[in-house]
Design a protein around this motif. Structure first.
Motif, short mmCIF file in Angstrom:
data_model
loop_
_atom_site.label_atom_id
_atom_site.label_comp_id
_atom_site.label_asym_id
_atom_site.label_seq_id
_atom_site.Cartn_x
_atom_site.Cartn_y
_atom_site.Cartn_z
N ASP A 284 27.38 27.21 37.01
CA ASP A 284 28.03 27.15 38.32
C ASP A 284 29.51 26.82 38.13
OD1 ASP A 284 25.79 27.53 40.16
OD2 ASP A 284 25.09 25.59 39.42
N PHE A 285 30.32 27.21 39.09
CA PHE A 285 31.73 26.83 39.07
C PHE A 285 31.87 25.33 39.33
CE2 PHE A 285 32.21 31.40 40.04
CZ PHE A 285 33.10 31.74 39.03
N ASP A 286 32.83 24.75 38.65
CA ASP A 286 33.12 23.33 38.81
C ASP A 286 33.68 23.09 40.21
OD1 ASP A 286 34.15 20.75 38.76
OD2 ASP A 286 35.03 20.94 36.76
N PRO A 287 32.99 22.32 41.06
CA PRO A 287 33.47 22.12 42.44
C PRO A 287 34.77 21.34 42.52
CG PRO A 287 31.62 20.67 41.98
CD PRO A 287 31.74 21.60 40.81
N ASP A 288 35.14 20.65 41.44
CA ASP A 288 36.36 19.84 41.44
C ASP A 288 37.52 20.52 40.73
OD1 ASP A 288 35.04 17.68 42.75
OD2 ASP A 288 34.16 17.08 40.83
N TYR A 289 37.34 21.79 40.38
CA TYR A 289 38.39 22.49 39.63
C TYR A 289 38.79 23.77 40.37
CZ TYR A 289 40.98 24.43 35.67
OH TYR A 289 41.97 24.93 34.86
N ALA A 290 40.01 23.81 40.85
CA ALA A 290 40.57 25.01 41.46
C ALA A 290 42.08 24.83 41.58
CB ALA A 290 39.98 25.28 42.85
N PHE A 291 42.82 25.81 41.06
CA PHE A 291 44.28 25.77 41.14
C PHE A 291 44.75 27.12 41.67
CE2 PHE A 291 43.21 22.65 37.96
CZ PHE A 291 44.10 21.61 38.18
N THR A 292 45.52 27.10 42.76
CA THR A 292 46.02 28.36 43.29
C THR A 292 47.18 28.84 42.42
OG1 THR A 292 47.70 27.48 44.80
CG2 THR A 292 45.41 27.61 45.62
N ILE A 293 47.33 30.15 42.35
CA ILE A 293 48.42 30.72 41.57
C ILE A 293 49.78 30.34 42.16
CG2 ILE A 293 49.51 32.87 40.81
CD1 ILE A 293 47.03 32.09 39.22
N PRO A 294 49.98 30.39 43.50
CA PRO A 294 51.29 29.97 44.04
C PRO A 294 51.69 28.54 43.67
CG PRO A 294 50.11 31.26 45.66
CD PRO A 294 49.14 31.00 44.56
N GLU A 295 50.72 27.63 43.56
CA GLU A 295 51.10 26.26 43.19
C GLU A 295 51.48 26.16 41.73
OE1 GLU A 295 47.94 23.09 42.89
OE2 GLU A 295 46.61 24.72 43.53
N LEU A 296 51.04 27.11 40.90
CA LEU A 296 51.38 27.11 39.48
C LEU A 296 52.66 27.88 39.18
CD1 LEU A 296 47.84 27.73 37.92
CD2 LEU A 296 49.04 25.54 38.13
N THR A 297 53.07 28.76 40.10
CA THR A 297 54.25 29.62 39.86
C THR A 297 55.43 29.28 40.75
OG1 THR A 297 53.49 31.26 41.47
CG2 THR A 297 52.76 31.55 39.17
N GLY A 298 55.26 28.33 41.64
CA GLY A 298 56.34 28.02 42.58
C GLY A 298 56.37 28.96 43.76
N GLY A 299 55.20 29.52 44.12
CA GLY A 299 55.11 30.34 45.31
C GLY A 299 54.79 31.80 45.09
N LEU A 300 54.84 32.28 43.87
CA LEU A 300 54.55 33.69 43.58
C LEU A 300 53.06 33.88 43.37
CD1 LEU A 300 57.49 34.39 41.11
CD2 LEU A 300 57.38 34.95 43.54
N GLU A 301 52.61 35.12 43.57
CA GLU A 301 51.19 35.43 43.55
C GLU A 301 50.83 36.36 42.40
OE1 GLU A 301 48.20 34.53 43.93
OE2 GLU A 301 48.19 34.41 46.13
N ALA A 302 49.58 36.25 41.91
CA ALA A 302 49.08 37.13 40.84
C ALA A 302 48.69 38.48 41.42
CB ALA A 302 47.87 36.49 40.18
N ILE A 303 48.88 39.52 40.60
CA ILE A 303 48.54 40.87 41.07
C ILE A 303 47.64 41.61 40.09
CG2 ILE A 303 50.52 42.10 40.08
CD1 ILE A 303 50.64 43.55 42.88
N THR A 304 47.32 41.02 38.94
CA THR A 304 46.34 41.60 38.03
C THR A 304 45.32 40.53 37.67
OG1 THR A 304 47.60 41.07 36.04
CG2 THR A 304 48.00 43.23 37.04
N GLU A 305 44.24 40.94 37.04
CA GLU A 305 43.26 39.94 36.63
C GLU A 305 43.71 39.25 35.36
OE1 GLU A 305 40.10 42.95 34.41
OE2 GLU A 305 39.38 41.30 35.63
N LEU A 306 43.02 38.20 35.01
CA LEU A 306 43.34 37.41 33.84
C LEU A 306 43.01 38.19 32.57
CD1 LEU A 306 44.35 34.50 33.25
CD2 LEU A 306 41.95 33.80 33.17
N GLU A 307 43.94 38.16 31.61
CA GLU A 307 43.73 38.80 30.31
C GLU A 307 43.99 37.78 29.22
OE1 GLU A 307 44.89 43.15 30.12
OE2 GLU A 307 46.46 42.38 31.45
N THR A 308 43.60 38.11 28.00
CA THR A 308 43.87 37.24 26.86
C THR A 308 44.04 38.07 25.61
OG1 THR A 308 43.09 35.29 25.63
CG2 THR A 308 41.42 36.89 26.30
N ALA A 309 44.79 37.54 24.66
CA ALA A 309 44.92 38.19 23.36
C ALA A 309 43.78 37.81 22.43
CB ALA A 309 46.26 37.83 22.71
N GLU A 310 43.14 36.67 22.73
CA GLU A 310 42.04 36.20 21.88
C GLU A 310 41.15 35.25 22.66
OE1 GLU A 310 41.36 34.48 17.35
OE2 GLU A 310 43.35 34.40 18.28
#
Length: 419
Positions: A284-310
């Motif tokens: 299950d998702f952690d009910p105490d864990y959630a961070f919005t993208i605007p709060e992490l970027t200073g107001g800007l929003e994500a437009i693609t899904e999460l990717e990783t190199a590894e």
């Protein structure tokens, strides 16, 4: 002018491969050349190299090209590439390339020789499970286990790529949502050997993204449904990216900002995109864990899904939408704005307190095909001439730098390092 937006409504797989797939005869790639004209294949033999794919889109359809190249350098053209209509999905296991056909429910297995030649060595049909073609959600678990997800039959089909035989299925009937189409194209194998299947639902005719993040967890060895994690704090989560802590992080991206775009056009308010996580060993998702993208970027929003190199690195990447970069006469109310260079790749450090910052050297770009990870690096293609050519960038997570690696004909479609 070719419109990528129609393609991205239902994203294409990260690598296309085809040629001679319906023939019982062996098919040699014939090589691919770079700036100095050196052939990638031949009689001399060589180690390593890369599978490289591009796609060229016209008003009458699309054509996919596949090459085996020695190095990712210079300009890689399609002069000696295999040419195929349509597109396919792929998995790589050792020196074997497993090709899921887009026009038949068939997986075809090819072996790559030390000279770069391809020889067809087996195939397997999924027609008995109601598939008309191989769907986009596929993952390789290990050399004897792969999983293909069907969004139509609502099954996870487990099969053995070493023998090209079917092992069994897992019922995914819970992924049906009335009135919505299902997408699960970034199905991923976790470090625990479990398969993580994202559920995304959209009603494109009504302009609606289902307001929930869903992740189905399957044990492919036991042929069991382990759990289904759901969360309504944001919408439409994609790929699971794993941290060094073993947690699975998921970005609810509103199906690539579509929920926010529909809101801009007058639809109901949409939640901010957000990062959630499934704790290691949990379902299950952690009910105490959630961070919005605007709060992490200073107001800007994500437009693609999460990717990783590894996977397991705890480092993710996502394109961030910069609305101030749009032309004055363009508003983000339909998919036309995706074509403009108003998006930039950012890095996200995943963990208890995630942080985000732009990737050094990342250009403002359009929204295009997803990146491809190989050998600890992430590769993304950008085209400024509607797909006649692409510049392919290399993202190094150790330095947080993005730099041009090579150019190529067509849209960059995928790359995979060979053993």
């Amino acid at each position: 002018m070719t419109d990528l937006r129609a393609l991205l409504i239902r994203p294409l797989p990260t690598l296309a491969l085809a040629a001679c797939l319906t023939s019982a005869l062996a098919c040699d790639t014939g090589g691919s050349s770079n700036d100095d004209g050196a052939a990638a294949t031949g009689d001399e033999g060589w180690d390593g190299g890369y599978l490289l794919s591009s796609v060229i889109i016209t008003d009458v359809g699309r054509t996919t090209y596949f090459s085996v190249v020695r190095e990712l350098d210079g300009h890689l053209d399609n002069a000696n590439a295999i040419e195929v209509p349509g597109n396919a999905v792929y998995l790589v296991s050792g020196n074997a390339v497993l090709v899921g056909m887009a026009e038949a429910p068939t997986w075809v297995k090819w072996e790559i020789s030390e000279t770069g030649a391809l020889t067809q060595v087996g195939e397997m049909s999924l027609a008995a499970y109601g598939l008309a073609a191989i769907d986009f959600g596929n993952t390789l678990v290990d050399e004897t286990t792969a999983v293909s997800v069907s969004s139509d039959s609502l099954l996870a089909i487990v099969w053995d790529p070493s023998t090209m035989t079917i092992t069994g299925t897992v019922d995914l009937a819970h992924l049906h949502v009335d009135g919505y189409d299902l997408e699960n194209w970034t199905t991923t194998t976790g470090p625990d050997g479990l398969v993580y299947i994202p559920g995304r639902w959209a009603d494109w005719n009504a302009g609606s993204i289902y307001p929930e993040v869903s992740m189905t967890i399957v044990d492919p060895k036991a042929l069991e449904l382990v759990g289904v994690a759901t969360d309504d704090r944001c919408a439409s989560g994609g790929r699971a990216v794993f941290g060094a802590d073993g947690h699975a992080y998921v970005l609810g991206d509103g199906r690539n900002y579509s929920a926010q775009m529909f809101e801009n056009a007058g639809a109901a308010p949409a939640a901010d995109n957000c990062v959630l996580r499934i704790p290691a060993g949990a379902t299950d998702f952690d009910p105490d864990y959630a961070f919005t993208i605007p709060e992490l970027t200073g107001g800007l929003e994500a437009i693609t899904e999460l990717e990783t190199a590894e996977q397991g690195s705890g480092v993710g990447f996502v394109k961030i939408f910069h609305p101030d970069e749009l032309p004055a006469d363009v508003e983000p109310v339909d998919f036309a704005f995706w074509d403009h260079n108003a998006h930039q790749l950012w890095r996200i450090e995943l963990g208890d307190a995630p942080s985000m910052k732009p990737v050094a050297g990342a250009p403002m770009s359009a929204v295009g095909f997803p990146g491809v990870a190989t050998r600890g690096l992430l590769y993304l293609g950008e085209s400024e001439d509607m797909g006649a050519n692409s510049t392919v960038y290399e993202v190094d997570p150790t330095t947080n730098e993005m730099s041009p690696a090579f150019t190529m004909d067509g849209y960059f479609y995928g790359v995979h390092a060979l053993p």
